[in-house]
Design a protein around this motif. Structure first.
Motif, PDB file in Angstrom:
ATOM      1  N   SER A   1       0.624  -1.741  16.767  1.00  0.00           N
ATOM      2  CA  SER A   1      -0.543  -1.387  16.149  1.00  0.00           C
ATOM      3  C   SER A   1      -0.566  -0.406  15.426  1.00  0.00           C
ATOM      4  O   SER A   1      -1.425   0.120  14.534  1.00  0.00           O
ATOM      5  CB  SER A   1      -1.476  -1.102  17.326  1.00  0.00           C
TER       6      SER A   1
ATOM      7  N   ILE B   1      -1.093  -0.491  11.496  1.00  0.00           N
ATOM      8  CA  ILE B   1      -2.229  -0.824  11.047  1.00  0.00           C
ATOM      9  C   ILE B   1      -3.025   0.402  11.067  1.00  0.00           C
ATOM     10  O   ILE B   1      -3.839   0.597  10.399  1.00  0.00           O
ATOM     11  CB  ILE B   1      -2.777  -1.983  11.777  1.00  0.00           C
ATOM     12  N   ILE B   2      -2.852   1.141  12.307  1.00  0.00           N
ATOM     13  CA  ILE B   2      -3.567   2.239  12.490  1.00  0.00           C
ATOM     14  C   ILE B   2      -3.388   3.299  11.257  1.00  0.00           C
ATOM     15  O   ILE B   2      -4.225   3.923  10.747  1.00  0.00           O
ATOM     16  CB  ILE B   2      -3.543   2.969  13.875  1.00  0.00           C
TER      17      ILE B   2
ATOM     18  N   THR C   1      -6.152   5.177   4.331  1.00  0.00           N
ATOM     19  CA  THR C   1      -6.773   4.745   3.325  1.00  0.00           C
ATOM     20  C   THR C   1      -8.217   5.555   3.446  1.00  0.00           C
ATOM     21  O   THR C   1      -8.840   5.744   2.481  1.00  0.00           O
ATOM     22  CB  THR C   1      -7.009   3.171   3.767  1.00  0.00           C
ATOM     23  N   ALA C   2      -8.750   5.646   4.599  1.00  0.00           N
ATOM     24  CA  ALA C   2     -10.102   6.321   4.762  1.00  0.00           C
ATOM     25  C   ALA C   2      -9.933   7.683   4.153  1.00  0.00           C
ATOM     26  O   ALA C   2     -10.745   8.421   3.660  1.00  0.00           O
ATOM     27  CB  ALA C   2     -10.536   6.343   6.199  1.00  0.00           C
TER      28      ALA C   2
ATOM     29  N   TRP D   1      -2.201   2.766   8.371  1.00  0.00           N
ATOM     30  CA  TRP D   1      -2.997   2.059   6.894  1.00  0.00           C
ATOM     31  C   TRP D   1      -4.361   2.348   7.114  1.00  0.00           C
ATOM     32  O   TRP D   1      -4.868   3.137   5.853  1.00  0.00           O
ATOM     33  CB  TRP D   1      -2.571   0.623   6.775  1.00  0.00           C
ATOM     34  N   LEU D   2      -4.946   2.360   8.067  1.00  0.00           N
ATOM     35  CA  LEU D   2      -6.539   2.628   8.089  1.00  0.00           C
ATOM     36  C   LEU D   2      -7.039   3.837   7.876  1.00  0.00           C
ATOM     37  O   LEU D   2      -7.741   4.219   7.360  1.00  0.00           O
ATOM     38  CB  LEU D   2      -7.035   1.954   9.325  1.00  0.00           C
ATOM     39  N   LEU D   3      -6.119   4.792   8.840  1.00  0.00           N
ATOM     40  CA  LEU D   3      -6.296   6.259   8.700  1.00  0.00           C
ATOM     41  C   LEU D   3      -6.150   7.061   7.312  1.00  0.00           C
ATOM     42  O   LEU D   3      -7.033   7.543   6.733  1.00  0.00           O
ATOM     43  CB  LEU D   3      -5.346   6.725   9.717  1.00  0.00           C
TER      44      LEU D   3
ATOM     45  N   GLU E   1       0.717  -1.132   0.070  1.00  0.00           N
ATOM     46  CA  GLU E   1      -0.022  -0.020   0.048  1.00  0.00           C
ATOM     47  C   GLU E   1       0.737   1.134  -0.094  1.00  0.00           C
ATOM     48  O   GLU E   1       0.584   2.201   0.714  1.00  0.00           O
ATOM     49  CB  GLU E   1      -0.958  -0.227   1.354  1.00  0.00           C
TER      50      GLU E   1
END
Length: 261
Positions: A212, A215-216, A222-223, A218-220, A131
């Motif tokens: 963590s 992962i956080i 990506t959103a 990537w989620l942040l 990503e």
């Protein structure tokens, strides 16, 4: 020769506790430990820390000598110097760690923290290459945060002192200094009652944050990409998130410090 008879200690402790009408939970609250700890003492599975001997004796209205001997002592009988020396050595044995115990603890820490580091490296590698378009613009920020967690984790797991010097118990000291590590919690007095809980949480936070955070991130981001947020908005979100993350470090430490102070 100088080891405390754990079985005698446990039975005596349970007997005196019941005689005073305390439950294990009530006694634990007075000593600022868990009721599980008291249960282990009474079942001869472990011994209290040396710093708890005096308050424990005072609560049960017995002498420290009687605690160590695991029985009531005739106060009219004089104790000779050899008996005194044996009692002192028994008390000191509570605070001593054998080399075998230290090595076993370090090995356990190495497995836990080392495994977390390897998993984090895998996360960073996968996140960067799978990503990259999402993570790359902020990868340096992520590496900086990961580096801090790693350094403080190394200190917490392998170099932090398990016990504080005695003067911390005798004075109200809100600052702790050890090499490059500095900690100052205004309103909290560090001592050997709350330090184990603070240190345990510091280890947990550093390790959990290190694992963590990729992962956080990537989620942040990506959103943020799906919402077509501008870079400035993303940076604001990131700064707010990091502030909340730091609160998650210091707020529980304050709570633990106050609770077990």
């Amino acid at each position: 020769m100088y080891e405390i008879d754990k079985e005698a200690f446990g039975k005596f402790l349970a007997q005196q506790r019941k005689a005073k009408g305390y439950t294990q939970k009530a006694l634990a609250e007075k000593l600022f430990v868990s009721d599980k700890a008291v249960s282990k003492w009474e079942r001869s599975l472990s011994m209290p820390d040396i710093s708890l001997l005096i308050p424990l004796a005072e609560i049960l209205e017995v002498s420290v000598t009687e605690l160590l001997e695991g029985q009531l002592v005739n106060t009219e009988e004089k104790i000779d110097s050899q008996q005194v020396e044996n009692l002192v050595k028994k008390a000191l044995s509570l605070s001593e760690e054998t080399p075998e115990k230290i090595r076993a603890r370090k090995k356990k820490y190495a497995l836990l923290f080392g495994g977390s580091c390897l998993f984090t490296l895998l996360e960073l590698f996968v996140g960067y290459w799978a990503e990259g378009s999402v993570i790359k613009p902020y990868f340096q920020n992520l590496l900086f945060f990961e580096g801090l967690c790693f350094l403080f984790g190394i200190y917490g797991w392998f170099f932090a002192k398990e016990r504080l010097p005695a003067y911390y118990d005798e004075n109200k000291i809100s600052a702790y200094s050890d090499g490059f590590f500095r900690m100052n919690l205004v309103g909290i007095s560090f001592n050997n009652s709350n330090w184990p809980y603070i240190l345990k949480y510091l280890r947990f936070w550093c390790t959990a944050s290190m694992v963590s955070m990729p992962i956080i991130y990537w989620l942040l981001f990506t959103a943020a990409g799906y919402l077509n947020l501008k870079d400035l908005n993303v940076l604001w979100i990131l700064e707010i998130f990091l502030v909340l993350y730091l609160i998650s470090l210091f707020a529980p430490m304050y709570y633990l410090g106050r609770k077990y102070q």
